[in-house]
Write an enzyme that holds these catalytic residues in place. Sequence first.
Site, PDB file in Angstrom:
ATOM      1  N   LEU A 213       0.831  -1.197   0.000  1.00  7.55           N
ATOM      2  CA  LEU A 213       0.000   0.000   0.000  1.00  7.55           C
ATOM      3  C   LEU A 213       0.870   1.252   0.000  1.00  7.55           C
ATOM      4  CD1 LEU A 213      -2.578  -1.139   2.711  1.00  7.55           C
ATOM      5  CD2 LEU A 213      -2.783  -1.315   0.233  1.00  7.55           C
ATOM      6  N   ASP A 214       0.302   2.359  -0.473  1.00  6.47           N
ATOM      7  CA  ASP A 214       1.068   3.609  -0.451  1.00  6.47           C
ATOM      8  C   ASP A 214       0.644   4.444   0.759  1.00  6.47           C
ATOM      9  OD1 ASP A 214      -1.369   4.832  -1.102  1.00  6.47           O
ATOM     10  OD2 ASP A 214      -0.881   4.947  -3.237  1.00  6.47           O
ATOM     11  N   SER A 215       1.244   5.620   0.903  1.00  2.00           N
ATOM     12  CA  SER A 215       0.986   6.437   2.093  1.00  2.00           C
ATOM     13  C   SER A 215      -0.465   6.914   2.165  1.00  2.00           C
ATOM     14  CB  SER A 215       1.940   7.630   2.136  1.00  2.00           C
ATOM     15  OG  SER A 215       1.782   8.417   0.972  1.00  2.00           O
TER      16      SER A 215
ATOM     17  N   ASP B 204      -3.061   5.184   1.100  1.00  5.83           N
ATOM     18  CA  ASP B 204      -3.801   4.020   1.594  1.00  5.83           C
ATOM     19  C   ASP B 204      -3.625   3.879   3.106  1.00  5.83           C
ATOM     20  OD1 ASP B 204      -4.578   3.328  -1.002  1.00  5.83           O
ATOM     21  OD2 ASP B 204      -2.764   2.139  -1.314  1.00  5.83           O
TER      22      ASP B 204
END
Length: 125
Positions: free
Chosen positions: A80-82, A84
């Site tokens: 996941l990215d920041s 998310d």
Amino acid sequence: MALRAALLRHVRIPVQTLNPALTLTGGKWGPPSLRWMSSHDDHLTKSEVTERVLSVVKSFPKVDPSTVTTDVHFQKDLGLDSLDNVEIVMALEEEFKLEIPDKEADKIDSTNLAIEYIYNHPMAG
């Protein structure tokens, strides 16, 4: 912060109360009595917090539920990215009906940290 939350769960404050019989007769304070007060008697157990945190993370659209464990990292393990990460923290706030300050929310990047933070939060419900 964790120490403060742990202490707040177990603090008992002695309170002196008025003895109505003595007050009506112009007497002094009655013998001190203790009144046990705690708003944390219904505090969530760690297993309840764990179950609900895992449920929130598993229900996130970009997450494969079979990969979610109690020690999974949102970015490293789930990809996941920041953004998310922020959405998961917001979902946790909604689930547990609490507000996590931005400074603390930035530190929550794994299920383990989320579980610990929420378990130690005195207002989690």
